[in-house]
Design a protein around this motif. Structure first.
Motif, PDB file in Angstrom:
ATOM      1  N   PRO A   1       2.853  -3.807   7.888  1.00 23.79           N
ATOM      2  CA  PRO A   1       3.012  -2.407   7.528  1.00 23.79           C
ATOM      3  C   PRO A   1       4.474  -2.022   7.375  1.00 23.79           C
ATOM      4  CG  PRO A   1       2.536  -2.570   9.840  1.00 23.79           C
ATOM      5  CD  PRO A   1       2.508  -3.975   9.304  1.00 23.79           C
ATOM      6  N   ARG A   2       4.670  -0.987   6.582  1.00 23.10           N
ATOM      7  CA  ARG A   2       6.011  -0.467   6.455  1.00 23.10           C
ATOM      8  C   ARG A   2       6.307   0.344   7.698  1.00 23.10           C
ATOM      9  NH1 ARG A   2       7.347   2.196   1.409  1.00 23.10           N
ATOM     10  NH2 ARG A   2       5.671   3.636   1.874  1.00 23.10           N
ATOM     11  N   VAL A   3       7.575   0.489   7.975  1.00 27.75           N
ATOM     12  CA  VAL A   3       7.964   1.281   9.143  1.00 27.75           C
ATOM     13  C   VAL A   3       7.266   2.637   9.110  1.00 27.75           C
ATOM     14  CG1 VAL A   3      10.186   0.491  10.023  1.00 27.75           C
ATOM     15  CG2 VAL A   3      10.077   1.632   7.799  1.00 27.75           C
TER      16      VAL A   3
ATOM     17  N   LEU B   1       0.872  -1.173   0.000  1.00 28.81           N
ATOM     18  CA  LEU B   1       0.000   0.000   0.000  1.00 28.81           C
ATOM     19  C   LEU B   1       0.908   1.222   0.000  1.00 28.81           C
ATOM     20  CD1 LEU B   1      -2.826   1.387   0.395  1.00 28.81           C
ATOM     21  CD2 LEU B   1      -2.243   1.472   2.815  1.00 28.81           C
ATOM     22  N   GLU B   2       0.716   2.082  -0.950  1.00 30.94           N
ATOM     23  CA  GLU B   2       1.562   3.274  -1.028  1.00 30.94           C
ATOM     24  C   GLU B   2       0.875   4.364  -1.832  1.00 30.94           C
ATOM     25  OE1 GLU B   2       5.578   2.374  -2.280  1.00 30.94           O
ATOM     26  OE2 GLU B   2       6.029   4.502  -2.630  1.00 30.94           O
ATOM     27  N   VAL B   3       1.003   5.572  -1.339  1.00 28.80           N
ATOM     28  CA  VAL B   3       0.458   6.745  -2.022  1.00 28.80           C
ATOM     29  C   VAL B   3       1.665   7.603  -2.398  1.00 28.80           C
ATOM     30  CG1 VAL B   3      -1.073   8.753  -1.782  1.00 28.80           C
ATOM     31  CG2 VAL B   3      -1.627   6.626  -0.580  1.00 28.80           C
ATOM     32  N   ILE B   4       1.732   8.082  -3.626  1.00 34.83           N
ATOM     33  CA  ILE B   4       2.914   8.867  -3.984  1.00 34.83           C
ATOM     34  C   ILE B   4       2.894  10.198  -3.221  1.00 34.83           C
ATOM     35  CG2 ILE B   4       3.381   7.678  -6.172  1.00 34.83           C
ATOM     36  CD1 ILE B   4       2.280  10.027  -7.643  1.00 34.83           C
TER      37      ILE B   4
ATOM     38  N   TYR C   1       0.395  13.164  -3.122  1.00 38.15           N
ATOM     39  CA  TYR C   1      -1.020  12.828  -2.967  1.00 38.15           C
ATOM     40  C   TYR C   1      -1.341  12.230  -1.600  1.00 38.15           C
ATOM     41  CZ  TYR C   1      -1.370  13.945  -7.874  1.00 38.15           C
ATOM     42  OH  TYR C   1      -1.355  14.622  -9.063  1.00 38.15           O
ATOM     43  N   GLN C   2      -0.356  12.224  -0.703  1.00 39.81           N
ATOM     44  CA  GLN C   2      -0.614  11.663   0.624  1.00 39.81           C
ATOM     45  C   GLN C   2      -1.523  12.569   1.447  1.00 39.81           C
ATOM     46  OE1 GLN C   2       3.247  10.710   2.331  1.00 39.81           O
ATOM     47  NE2 GLN C   2       3.687   9.285   0.660  1.00 39.81           N
ATOM     48  N   ASN C   3      -2.169  11.961   2.423  1.00 39.03           N
ATOM     49  CA  ASN C   3      -3.074  12.673   3.331  1.00 39.03           C
ATOM     50  C   ASN C   3      -4.276  13.315   2.652  1.00 39.03           C
ATOM     51  OD1 ASN C   3      -1.922  12.250   5.980  1.00 39.03           O
ATOM     52  ND2 ASN C   3      -0.156  13.364   5.155  1.00 39.03           N
ATOM     53  N   LYS C   4      -4.718  12.717   1.558  1.00 44.36           N
ATOM     54  CA  LYS C   4      -5.916  13.203   0.877  1.00 44.36           C
ATOM     55  C   LYS C   4      -6.978  12.107   0.804  1.00 44.36           C
ATOM     56  CE  LYS C   4      -3.166  16.048  -2.341  1.00 44.36           C
ATOM     57  NZ  LYS C   4      -3.324  17.358  -1.700  1.00 44.36           N
ATOM     58  N   GLY C   5      -6.766  11.044   1.571  1.00 43.68           N
ATOM     59  CA  GLY C   5      -7.783   9.993   1.628  1.00 43.68           C
ATOM     60  C   GLY C   5      -7.573   8.834   0.667  1.00 43.68           C
ATOM     61  N   TYR C   6      -6.507   8.868  -0.140  1.00 48.58           N
ATOM     62  CA  TYR C   6      -6.298   7.770  -1.102  1.00 48.58           C
ATOM     63  C   TYR C   6      -5.969   6.450  -0.398  1.00 48.58           C
ATOM     64  CZ  TYR C   6      -6.238  11.120  -4.961  1.00 48.58           C
ATOM     65  OH  TYR C   6      -6.583  12.075  -5.871  1.00 48.58           O
ATOM     66  N   GLY C   7      -5.097   6.515   0.599  1.00 47.27           N
ATOM     67  CA  GLY C   7      -4.701   5.297   1.312  1.00 47.27           C
ATOM     68  C   GLY C   7      -5.905   4.664   1.993  1.00 47.27           C
ATOM     69  N   SER C   8      -6.699   5.483   2.689  1.00 50.36           N
ATOM     70  CA  SER C   8      -7.856   4.899   3.367  1.00 50.36           C
ATOM     71  C   SER C   8      -8.893   4.407   2.358  1.00 50.36           C
ATOM     72  CB  SER C   8      -8.471   5.859   4.386  1.00 50.36           C
ATOM     73  OG  SER C   8      -8.552   7.135   3.886  1.00 50.36           O
ATOM     74  N   ALA C   9      -8.994   5.044   1.187  1.00 46.96           N
ATOM     75  CA  ALA C   9      -9.942   4.563   0.167  1.00 46.96           C
ATOM     76  C   ALA C   9      -9.556   3.152  -0.282  1.00 46.96           C
ATOM     77  CB  ALA C   9      -9.969   5.507  -1.031  1.00 46.96           C
TER      78      ALA C   9
ATOM     79  N   GLN D   1       2.420   2.428  11.110  1.00 46.48           N
ATOM     80  CA  GLN D   1       1.623   1.720  12.113  1.00 46.48           C
ATOM     81  C   GLN D   1       0.396   2.531  12.571  1.00 46.48           C
ATOM     82  OE1 GLN D   1       2.794  -1.315  13.767  1.00 46.48           O
ATOM     83  NE2 GLN D   1       1.733  -1.333  15.718  1.00 46.48           N
ATOM     84  N   ASP D   2       0.602   3.815  12.823  1.00 46.53           N
ATOM     85  CA  ASP D   2      -0.509   4.646  13.324  1.00 46.53           C
ATOM     86  C   ASP D   2      -1.637   4.776  12.303  1.00 46.53           C
ATOM     87  OD1 ASP D   2       0.957   4.917  15.566  1.00 46.53           O
ATOM     88  OD2 ASP D   2       1.548   7.007  15.213  1.00 46.53           O
ATOM     89  N   PHE D   3      -1.269   4.787  11.041  1.00 46.62           N
ATOM     90  CA  PHE D   3      -2.284   4.822   9.982  1.00 46.62           C
ATOM     91  C   PHE D   3      -3.163   3.574  10.084  1.00 46.62           C
ATOM     92  CE2 PHE D   3      -3.374   3.068   5.790  1.00 46.62           C
ATOM     93  CZ  PHE D   3      -4.259   4.033   5.334  1.00 46.62           C
ATOM     94  N   TRP D   4      -2.528   2.415  10.261  1.00 50.13           N
ATOM     95  CA  TRP D   4      -3.281   1.152  10.329  1.00 50.13           C
ATOM     96  C   TRP D   4      -4.178   1.095  11.546  1.00 50.13           C
ATOM     97  CZ3 TRP D   4      -3.766  -1.515   6.122  1.00 50.13           C
ATOM     98  CH2 TRP D   4      -2.790  -1.375   5.117  1.00 50.13           C
ATOM     99  N   ILE D   5      -3.680   1.589  12.672  1.00 46.30           N
ATOM    100  CA  ILE D   5      -4.495   1.604  13.893  1.00 46.30           C
ATOM    101  C   ILE D   5      -5.739   2.468  13.631  1.00 46.30           C
ATOM    102  CG2 ILE D   5      -4.529   2.211  16.371  1.00 46.30           C
ATOM    103  CD1 ILE D   5      -2.326   0.219  16.136  1.00 46.30           C
ATOM    104  N   LYS D   6      -5.517   3.606  12.994  1.00 46.67           N
ATOM    105  CA  LYS D   6      -6.626   4.495  12.641  1.00 46.67           C
ATOM    106  C   LYS D   6      -7.649   3.807  11.746  1.00 46.67           C
ATOM    107  CE  LYS D   6      -6.101   9.128  12.899  1.00 46.67           C
ATOM    108  NZ  LYS D   6      -5.317  10.337  12.631  1.00 46.67           N
ATOM    109  N   MET D   7      -7.154   2.883  10.907  1.00 44.40           N
ATOM    110  CA  MET D   7      -8.044   2.163   9.994  1.00 44.40           C
ATOM    111  C   MET D   7      -8.711   0.956  10.665  1.00 44.40           C
ATOM    112  SD  MET D   7      -7.945   3.953   7.269  1.00 44.40           S
ATOM    113  CE  MET D   7      -9.053   2.896   6.360  1.00 44.40           C
TER     114      MET D   7
END
Ligand code: COA
Length: 162
Positions: free
Chosen positions: A116-118, A86-89, A92-100, A121-127
């Protein structure tokens, strides 16, 4: 925000787009070699899903359905989705693409496991993902997180489409 998630086909254009991602590696190189050697056909399906902004691929992930008999993460054992790359360039990060993309994976209604990549982790917990209890033999230096359908924190999950 709703973005259109597409299943990516493997062709020279997609592989060129993949070069923008940091996790471009052996998987992509071997697809390129197979394409060049005519071992695989143009436009074959891939485990990759992505989101385009115009004709530019800005986010991607890989999804693979692991069969119950190979499951070592869920009780009772069941089919689950392995999510990786999972990666957003950066622009374009922090615009909802990763969570979409993650929300798209959740719509299959199967449990999901990811390594998860180093630092993400916090992104995944949020998800709504939870770290698994580390098992050295199974996890071998990775720190997997899992999500199961119907977790209490998942109030907004869409109905599975498949
Ligand atoms: N750590 C903690 N929280 C994060 C995060 C991170 N690395 N990236 C995003 N979030 C949060 C967002 O702030 C947002 O929170 P909100 O709903 O409260 O606003 C939520 O997670 C969803 O964010 P989203 O816009 O969907 O994230 P994204 O499209 O940027 O995708 C990644 C997240 C991690 C997949 C993406 O940023 C990525 O590929 N990063 C690559 C580099 C990386 O891993 N960086 C980590 C920091 S160095």
């Amino acid at each position: 925000m709703s973005y259109k998630v597409e299943k990516l086909v493997i062709n020279y254009k997609t592989l060129e787009e993949f070069k923008k991602f940091k996790e471009y590696g052996l998987q992509e190189l071997s697809m390129l070699e197979d394409l060049e050697a005519n071992i695989i056909e143009n436009d074959i399906k891939s485990p990759f899903y992505g989101i385009y902004f115009g004709d530019k691929l800005v986010a991607r992930m890989s999804l693979y359905r692991v069969e119950k008999k190979f499951d070592r993460y869920f009780q009772p054992p069941q089919d689950y989705l392995e999510l990786w790359k999972l990666e957003v360039i950066p622009e374009y990060q922090n615009k909802g693409y990763g969570s979409a993309l993650v929300n798209y994976a959740k719509t299959y209604g199967l449990p999901i496991k990811t390594n998860p990549r180093v630092k993400s982790q916090d992104f995944w917990i949020k998800m709504g993902f939870t770290p698994v209890q580390y098992d050295m033999e199974r996890d071998l230096g990775t720190n997997p997180l899992v999500w199961t359908p119907g977790s209490p924190e998942e109030q907004t999950i869409e109905e599975p489409s498949a």
